[in-house]
Motif scaffolding. Structure first.
Motif, mmCIF file in Angstrom:
data_model
loop_
_atom_site.group_PDB
_atom_site.id
_atom_site.type_symbol
_atom_site.label_atom_id
_atom_site.label_comp_id
_atom_site.label_asym_id
_atom_site.label_seq_id
_atom_site.Cartn_x
_atom_site.Cartn_y
_atom_site.Cartn_z
ATOM 1 N N GLU A 201 0.727 -1.251 -0.044
ATOM 2 C CA GLU A 201 0.211 -0.038 0.008
ATOM 3 C C GLU A 201 0.868 1.289 0.072
ATOM 4 O O GLU A 201 0.627 2.136 -0.628
ATOM 5 C CB GLU A 201 -0.765 -0.068 1.161
ATOM 6 C CG GLU A 201 -2.083 0.957 1.182
ATOM 7 C CD GLU A 201 -2.721 1.168 -0.095
ATOM 8 O OE1 GLU A 201 -2.674 -0.040 -0.918
ATOM 9 O OE2 GLU A 201 -3.276 1.996 -0.506
ATOM 10 N N GLY A 202 2.130 1.350 0.834
ATOM 11 C CA GLY A 202 2.805 2.308 0.801
ATOM 12 C C GLY A 202 3.393 2.831 -0.712
ATOM 13 O O GLY A 202 3.501 3.887 -0.757
ATOM 14 N N ILE A 203 3.750 1.707 -1.187
ATOM 15 C CA ILE A 203 4.599 1.807 -2.535
ATOM 16 C C ILE A 203 3.308 2.422 -3.616
ATOM 17 O O ILE A 203 3.683 3.122 -4.179
ATOM 18 C CB ILE A 203 5.094 0.318 -2.903
ATOM 19 C CG1 ILE A 203 6.253 0.134 -2.300
ATOM 20 C CG2 ILE A 203 5.390 0.515 -4.306
ATOM 21 C CD1 ILE A 203 6.685 -1.353 -2.530
ATOM 22 N N ASP B 289 2.153 9.434 -6.055
ATOM 23 C CA ASP B 289 2.669 10.796 -5.847
ATOM 24 C C ASP B 289 3.794 11.162 -6.839
ATOM 25 O O ASP B 289 3.874 11.969 -7.569
ATOM 26 C CB ASP B 289 3.294 10.740 -4.449
ATOM 27 C CG ASP B 289 2.607 11.517 -3.370
ATOM 28 O OD1 ASP B 289 1.296 11.613 -3.792
ATOM 29 O OD2 ASP B 289 2.962 11.372 -2.220
ATOM 30 N N VAL B 290 4.697 10.280 -6.999
ATOM 31 C CA VAL B 290 5.894 10.594 -7.678
ATOM 32 C C VAL B 290 5.684 10.437 -9.184
ATOM 33 O O VAL B 290 5.713 11.494 -9.931
ATOM 34 C CB VAL B 290 6.891 9.327 -7.525
ATOM 35 C CG1 VAL B 290 8.066 9.457 -8.423
ATOM 36 C CG2 VAL B 290 7.556 9.426 -5.957
ATOM 37 N N PHE B 291 4.673 9.590 -9.606
ATOM 38 C CA PHE B 291 4.202 9.470 -10.865
ATOM 39 C C PHE B 291 3.468 10.685 -11.265
ATOM 40 O O PHE B 291 3.490 11.375 -12.328
ATOM 41 C CB PHE B 291 3.255 8.309 -11.192
ATOM 42 C CG PHE B 291 4.117 6.992 -11.328
ATOM 43 C CD1 PHE B 291 5.280 7.016 -11.611
ATOM 44 C CD2 PHE B 291 3.620 5.885 -11.234
ATOM 45 C CE1 PHE B 291 6.289 5.989 -11.527
ATOM 46 C CE2 PHE B 291 4.193 4.675 -11.410
ATOM 47 C CZ PHE B 291 5.703 4.698 -11.702
ATOM 48 N N ARG C 298 12.244 5.387 -2.253
ATOM 49 C CA ARG C 298 12.652 6.434 -1.320
ATOM 50 C C ARG C 298 11.329 7.096 -0.562
ATOM 51 O O ARG C 298 11.254 6.778 0.687
ATOM 52 C CB ARG C 298 13.582 7.473 -1.899
ATOM 53 C CG ARG C 298 14.541 7.819 -0.651
ATOM 54 C CD ARG C 298 15.602 9.027 -1.271
ATOM 55 N NE ARG C 298 15.845 8.772 -2.758
ATOM 56 C CZ ARG C 298 15.632 9.400 -3.815
ATOM 57 N NH1 ARG C 298 14.936 10.670 -3.441
ATOM 58 N NH2 ARG C 298 16.049 8.969 -4.964
ATOM 59 N N ALA C 299 10.546 7.455 -1.339
ATOM 60 C CA ALA C 299 9.128 8.024 -0.835
ATOM 61 C C ALA C 299 8.634 7.160 -0.255
ATOM 62 O O ALA C 299 7.569 7.246 0.841
ATOM 63 C CB ALA C 299 8.355 8.281 -2.149
ATOM 64 N N THR D 8 12.430 -4.118 -3.016
ATOM 65 C CA THR D 8 10.661 -4.382 -2.633
ATOM 66 C C THR D 8 10.010 -4.148 -3.721
ATOM 67 O O THR D 8 8.912 -5.004 -3.811
ATOM 68 C CB THR D 8 10.691 -3.686 -1.464
ATOM 69 O OG1 THR D 8 11.516 -4.028 -0.484
ATOM 70 C CG2 THR D 8 9.269 -4.049 -0.844
ATOM 71 N N ILE D 9 9.969 -3.021 -4.268
ATOM 72 C CA ILE D 9 9.214 -2.903 -5.351
ATOM 73 C C ILE D 9 9.320 -3.952 -6.478
ATOM 74 O O ILE D 9 8.343 -4.528 -7.021
ATOM 75 C CB ILE D 9 9.688 -1.608 -6.149
ATOM 76 C CG1 ILE D 9 9.376 -0.163 -5.056
ATOM 77 C CG2 ILE D 9 8.720 -1.325 -7.255
ATOM 78 C CD1 ILE D 9 9.620 1.117 -5.605
#
Lengths: 192, 192
Positions: free
Chosen positions: B17-19, B25-27, B41-42, B49-50
């Motif tokens: 979920e965090g990813i 956000d990043v995208f 990092r975010a 892990t990703i």
DNA sequence: AGGGTTCTTGACCATGACGTCAAGTAATGC
DNA sequence: GCATTACTTGACGTCATGGTCAAGAACCCT
């Protein structure tokens, strides 16, 4: 006054010329950001020689930009200034610049100012902009071109074409031209 | 039939979920090609892990694209289909898509098909195109829109905006909108 | 509580580009 | 023809990115 003559050795002269020619080829094909290794390979020398002779990408660009695009931009400016009708002059300028951008990827690297360092490039760019501003003003004075179009709009229209041309070499030229006409049509006053 | 339940461990679920959130956000900020390290990092996890959880960029995109842009594109399609006047409907569609492209860099990565792998993205893209083609046809039937404009032209107009929006986040939104209107004007028939 | 399993980590390899420089090679002048 | 100087080479260091995996950490069940 002619303090230049540390005359290069024969092989160096040969290489300088070979590199210039190779750079013209490669830059024409892939823009001014092509890997220098590629230029080196095309010239049959090693990368080190380019750095030695031209000091790096910037110097190499300075050495070819005139032949590569400056002449063509100047040619366009000269050509359109002979046109009588201000609207035709303005539209012809845009048309030709846009086609140059299509035909010569390197032109975009110049017009988009993606090379902050090069002095002659910056000057040329500046000049072209000024010309465009004048052409716009004259064309607007006739009432045929919308008067809410600004010089910056024109700059951005060129800038946009640059981005587009750079991103897709495959777009057929005919369609590209046709769509340019739509864009030009959009700049005309709505009162037919 | 519900053969899914190898139920993740708590920390894994938390990370997934965090990813996802971090990726949104990043995208949103930098498009779908942002370095995955940045997403990691975010999210406060490591890059590995990703890869482990999503299999790589493609899988991560598939996991967020719906929320990121698909919903918005579908929303636009729904919204314009309520408009009566075919011309207004067509122009409104383009306006909204173009603004979406301005506001959401990631939308371009979808519309530009720069992600060949993703199946849902491809389908969405296909559908949007088909809709655009229909809207164009209806608008042309009224005679207000030039009839030499093709569905491919419309596709390319959107594509072009995408390239442009992607290359410059700094363009002021007002000027951008104003210039969109010029473009729309260029698509109308010359016979006022 | 602790053993077995799942998950995460971050160091690691690879790629492709830029830019440098000591050492080797080639032209030139005498 | 040979010493001297100019020139070129290509291996090397660096950086930024994508992607992998053995070893260690966290969790869950009993």
């Amino acid at each position: 006054m002619t303090a230049d003559p540390p005359r290069l050795r024969a092989d160096a002269r040969r290489n300088v010329e070979g590199i210039r020619l190779a750079a013209l080829d490669v830059f024409r094909a892939n823009g001014l950001n092509s890997p220098l290794d590629e230029v080196a390979r095309a010239a049959g020398v090693s990368k080190g020689t380019i750095y030695h002779r031209f000091g790096g990408r910037q110097g190499l660009i300075d050495a070819v930009v005139e032949e590569l695009v400056a002449e063509r931009i100047k040619g366009i400016i000269t050509a359109v200034s002979a046109i009588e009708d201000p609207v035709e002059r303005f539209e012809s300028y845009l048309r030709q610049i846009w086609l140059l951008q299509y035909d010569e990827p390197a032109a975009n690297d110049v017009l988009l100012r993606s090379l902050p360092g090069s002095e002659p490039v910056a000057a040329l760019c500046e000049h072209a902009n000024e010309v465009a501003g004048n052409l716009l003003g004259d064309a607007q004075a006739t009432g045929v071109i919308r008067d809410d179009v600004t010089a910056e709009d024109v700059y951005l229209l060129i800038w946009e074409r640059g981005i587009i041309a750079r991103s897709c070499a495959q777009q057929p030229r005919d369609g590209y031209r046709r769509r340019l006409e739509y864009t030009l049509r959009g700049l005309r006053s709505t009162a037919c």
